[in-house]
Design a protein around this motif. Structure first.
Motif, PDB file in Angstrom:
ATOM      1  N   GLY A 571      93.302  19.305  34.848  1.00  0.00           N
ATOM      2  CA  GLY A 571      94.348  20.240  34.444  1.00  0.00           C
ATOM      3  C   GLY A 571      94.377  20.412  32.946  1.00  0.00           C
ATOM      4  N   LEU A 573      96.681  22.778  29.654  1.00  0.00           N
ATOM      5  CA  LEU A 573      97.587  23.818  29.211  1.00  0.00           C
ATOM      6  C   LEU A 573      96.743  25.046  28.856  1.00  0.00           C
ATOM      7  CD1 LEU A 573     100.654  24.191  28.623  1.00  0.00           C
ATOM      8  CD2 LEU A 573     100.136  23.614  26.248  1.00  0.00           C
ATOM      9  N   PHE A 681     106.686  26.006  34.438  1.00  0.00           N
ATOM     10  CA  PHE A 681     105.356  26.495  34.083  1.00  0.00           C
ATOM     11  C   PHE A 681     104.708  27.145  35.315  1.00  0.00           C
ATOM     12  CE2 PHE A 681     106.093  23.401  30.816  1.00  0.00           C
ATOM     13  CZ  PHE A 681     105.326  23.788  29.721  1.00  0.00           C
ATOM     14  N   LEU A 683     101.375  27.674  37.463  1.00  0.00           N
ATOM     15  CA  LEU A 683     100.100  26.992  37.691  1.00  0.00           C
ATOM     16  C   LEU A 683      99.144  27.950  38.385  1.00  0.00           C
ATOM     17  CD1 LEU A 683     100.981  23.360  38.879  1.00  0.00           C
ATOM     18  CD2 LEU A 683      99.831  24.045  36.770  1.00  0.00           C
ATOM     19  N   ALA A 697      97.959  25.421  33.325  1.00  0.00           N
ATOM     20  CA  ALA A 697      99.413  25.562  33.216  1.00  0.00           C
ATOM     21  C   ALA A 697      99.733  26.637  32.189  1.00  0.00           C
ATOM     22  CB  ALA A 697     100.046  24.237  32.814  1.00  0.00           C
ATOM     23  N   LEU A 730     106.085  19.642  35.107  1.00  0.00           N
ATOM     24  CA  LEU A 730     104.685  20.075  35.139  1.00  0.00           C
ATOM     25  C   LEU A 730     103.762  18.900  35.432  1.00  0.00           C
ATOM     26  CD1 LEU A 730     102.341  22.088  34.583  1.00  0.00           C
ATOM     27  CD2 LEU A 730     102.544  21.440  32.161  1.00  0.00           C
ATOM     28  N   CYS A 734     101.296  18.515  38.740  1.00  0.00           N
ATOM     29  CA  CYS A 734      99.846  18.363  38.583  1.00  0.00           C
ATOM     30  C   CYS A 734      99.355  17.050  39.181  1.00  0.00           C
ATOM     31  CB  CYS A 734      99.463  18.456  37.110  1.00  0.00           C
ATOM     32  SG  CYS A 734      99.615  20.117  36.404  1.00  0.00           S
TER      33      CYS A 734
END
Length: 804
Positions: A571, A573, A681, A683, A697, A730, A734
């Motif tokens: 994952g 950002l 957020f 996804l 994200a 978040l 995740c």
């Protein structure tokens, strides 16, 4: 602790007859009164023989009745001196020698060093009683110490730890100190820093002419340097005071003018100053102090402890006041108690004339440079900062800044691991060949490791400055000397511009150099300090400001599925442009504008970062983003905190690292109950490619919600709290996805963003509620001060150098 019988050893007498054993004790057993303890214990049990220091540790040969030998072995670890840490006790039967008494032999320096040097320790209660007793010959002695306290690591020049191998070697003992040093019944028996008024180091106060600060300072005319220093501090002066590991810049913490002047001279912006108080109760009206914080404050280390401010201070009558300029805008106060006799004297003993009751104690350095230790250098480099210098003639062998610790979830969380902890090693779950890891460029700490031990250096500083790079080199040589580790492999960050990496490249000398990805190192550090062995991958959540990514972008909002051997980017950002690099880090409004543009939100005049950005700069920034000029993509969570801090109107300009994020946390801590909806957020699936993540994200919905709340008049603390909750949620989402896809149930939270305890504690709580095992840093900082530990274990695996 049990005594291990060496293989192949043979008993030389029947069980009822006298026997003799050679016992090797390893751990922190030099410089802590261990040989005197062994002497006293052996004499009490009627045993004969001798004890000595060696590079391996403390070696004793004891002879006598088998029952007494057994009791001797059992009590070695159970009754060891306060500062001793006994790791192993190895015993071997040897032939009788027929000794008639028990002696302490001179140290044996041959062979490799494998013992552990003790960290410096705060003045013990027995020494403090002598310091304050007018009838004691060490009354008011600024360098009073014994086997239970005082300088260790900062004065050691080599191993074994003996006076001749410390910076005390230039001070011959007077007859009375020599008698105490040789008396097995004395608390200072073989205490290497032993000294008194007659034979110890000398204080000297130097003062500068305020009208001509370019001239060297002159000795002050008074007979008592400490009393004169207290008077100067009470009059508003800034004094450079030489301590255990370097100089402090000191002033009266209640004097608004003095604190503001120090802040101006040091060009410190709003970065908080550390505070020293004589007693915990002198700051009890200012902060919240729990049992864990109190134990840290009053223990043998005495670090700076970050304490949450009391929401509504109610000082008792006569309580000391504190200038607002000490820690403006900070949710915490950094507090420490005196840890040297000189500190106690500066704050005043009973009966002393009134003086400052709270002192600012900040590192004696120019911003970005290492703490000053050399006396001539202190006069030269601190000339524009200090009005006077309280110095002495005992050299400091190695710099050692104060440690900074806070309590989070009931456990210590290091912000800086240095004095009082360095060079005590961190145990490694993965044995390695001798290795050196050079750490990062910010908050630099390097690491030496061999076998199951990793020795982290004291805090070095930021490697941008040439003086810091020289300090790094000197500290590395010193740590090699006191640990005996001779690195066969080197490890460094992958960032091509890091000076720590360049140093490693220039000093390979034919040794392999392993480059370790920044966030993989963070995660490996958390795994190593929690003792995870091979074959235990984790979900590593690494949130920070900057780390060089595999795709040559700036990472910092990463979720990696990792073990020591490697990682997969699960994952991240979403990337946004970082326009102008460091200029944007210093001006969070630029980061806010970049995030708004990426989210498709207009730069409307009513938004705080738009108003904060000068019109000409705003036009240039728009053109820069439009044309993608000098805009490196970043996935940094640290930069998102900066952006939201500015967007909420909390902080637009950062005078020190993470100021905007700290201010945002401070705002969130004042929020009440939240009756409205939170932020979330988005996804989405990531793209394909070697550095692509499975999940991305997108903060656009969060930023949109922040803008809507601002325009609806929602209180800023509530906006800040909702953002923190969104980031924690978040991570929760995740990690749940990672568990579903990869079957992993352990999460490591790491990186400088997780020094934010509101975020870290909320995230950890949510993950535990979901059944995850959560690893948080307890032995090394989550920021780059812990990076080298992870580099060591990853490099050992990558280079194929693990011991098997």
């Amino acid at each position: 602790m049990t005594i291990r019988q060496a293989e192949g050893s043979t008993a030389t007498a029947p069980p009822t007859a006298a026997a003799r054993r050679r016992i090797t004790v390893r751990g922190v057993v030099q410089g802590v009164g261990f040989r005197p303890f062994v002497h006293t214990l052996a004499t009490e049990l009627g045993l004969t023989g001798h004890v000595t220091n060696t590079g391996e540790g403390v070696v004793a040969e004891v002879e006598g009745a088998p029952a007494a030998l057994a009791r001797f072995g059992e009590r070695l670890s159970g009754e060891a001196p306060p500062l001793a840490v006994v790791e192993t006790v190895d015993g071997q039967d040897i032939a009788l020698a027929g000794d008639t008494g028990f002696r302490i032999l001179p140290s044996r320096a041959h062979g490799p060093s494998r013992t552990l040097v003790a960290p410096d320790a705060a003045t013990c209660a027995a020494c403090l009683a002598e310091l304050t007793d007018p009838a004691d010959r060490r009354h008011r002695h600024p360098f009073l110490s014994c086997t239970h306290c005082g300088p260790r690591f900062t004065i050691v020049t080599a191993i074994p730890y003996d006076r001749a191998l410390t910076t005390m070697d230039r001070f011959p003992m007077c007859p009375r100190c020599a008698r105490e040093y040789a008396d097995p019944g004395d608390r200072r028996f073989h205490a290497q820093p032993i000294a008194c008024h007659d034979c110890g180091p000398r204080l000297r106060l130097l003062t500068a002419d305020p009208a001509d600060r370019t001239r060297p300072p002159l000795p002050a005319p008074g007979a008592d340097p400490v009393a004169d220093t207290r008077r100067l501090l009470a009059e508003g002066a800034i004094v450079a005071v030489k301590g255990l590991g370097g100089y402090h810049l000191v002033c009266d913490a209640s004097d608004d003018t003095a604190v503001a002047l120090l802040r101006h001279r040091k060009a410190r912006g709003d970065k908080p100053f550390a505070l020293m108080a004589r007693h915990v109760d002198q700051v009890a009206h200012l902060v919240r102090i729990g049992a864990e914080e109190r134990a840290l404050l009053t223990g043998p280390v005495r670090p700076i402890v970050l304490l949450r401010r009391a929401p509504h201070p109610h000082p008792a009558p006569g309580a000391p006041t504190l200038s607002d300029a000490v820690a403006p805008g900070s949710p915490d106060l950094g507090v420490m108690l005196p840890y040297t006799p000189l500190h106690h004297l500066l704050l005043g003993l009973p009966g002393d004339p009134p003086g400052p009751r709270l002192l600012v104690m900040t590192s004696g350095n120019v911003a970005g440079e290492p703490i000053v230790t050399d006396d001539e250098e202190a006069v030269r480099r601190l000339a524009h900062l200090a009005d006077a210098w309280l110095t002495h003639d005992r050299p400091i062998r190695i710099p050692c800044d104060d440690s900074v610790v806070r309590i989070s979830d009931g456990e210590p969380l290091f912000v800086r691991r240095s004095r009082g902890y360095a060079p005590f090693p961190v145990p490694l779950p993965v044995p390695v060949r001798p290795a050196l890891a050079t750490g990062g460029d910010l908050k630099n700490v390097f690491c030496l490791a061999e076998g199951h031990r990793a020795w982290l250096s004291a805090h070095i500083g930021d490697m941008d400055d040439v003086a810091t790079q020289f300090a790094f080199e000197r500290a590395e040589e010193h740590l090699e000397t006191v640990t005996g580790v001779r690195p066969q492999i080197l490890a460094a960050d992958r960032h091509p511009g890091y000076r720590s990496g360049r140093w490693a490249q220039c000093h390979t000398d034919g040794r392999p150099l392993v480059r370790v990805q920044h966030h993989h190192a963070h995660i490996a550090a958390a795994m190593a300090e929690h003792g995870l062995r091979d074959g235990h991958p984790v979900i590593g959540v690494a949130f920070d400001g900057t780390g060089y990514g595999d795709d040559h972008t700036i990472w910092g909002g990463e979720i990696l599925l990792a073990d020591y051997d490697g990682y997969r980017r699960f994952g991240q950002l979403a990337y946004v442009p970082l326009p102008g690099g460091d200029a944007t880090v210093r001006r969070p409004y630029r980061m806010a504008l970049a995030h708004l543009r990426a989210a498709g939100i207009d730069w409307a005049a009513d938004l705080p970062p738009v108003a904060a950005c000068p019109p000409d700069e705003r036009r240039l920034l728009a053109r820069q983003l439009e044309r993608d000029l000098n805009c490196v993509p970043t996935s940094s969570m640290g930069r998102l905190f900066d952006a939201v801090s500015s967007l909420a109107g909390v902080c637009h300009r950062a005078g020190y690292e993470a100021q905007a994020a700290i201010a945002l946390e401070a705002a969130a801590l004042t929020a009440g109950e939240d009756p409205g909806p939170g932020y979330t957020f988005a996804l989405r699936a990531g793209q394909t490619g070697p550095a692509a993540a499975d999940l991305v994200a997108d903060p656009a919905p969060v930023l949109t919600a922040v803008v809507e709340d601002l325009r609806a008049g929602t209180a800023v603390p509530l906006i800040a709290a909702r953002f923190h909750s969104a980031v924690a949620d978040l991570v929760r989402r995740c990690c749940a996805s990672a568990r579903e896809r990869a079957g992993l149930t352990t999460v490591a939270l790491t990186g400088g963003v997780f020094a934010n305890t509101l975020l870290a504690e909320t995230t950890a709580r949510l993950l535990r509620e979901d059944g995850f095992t959560v690893l948080r840093h307890r032995r090394v900082p989550p920021n780059d001060g812990g990076l080298a530990l992870g580099q060591i274990v990853v490099a050992a695996r990558t280079a194929g150098a693990a011991v098997r």
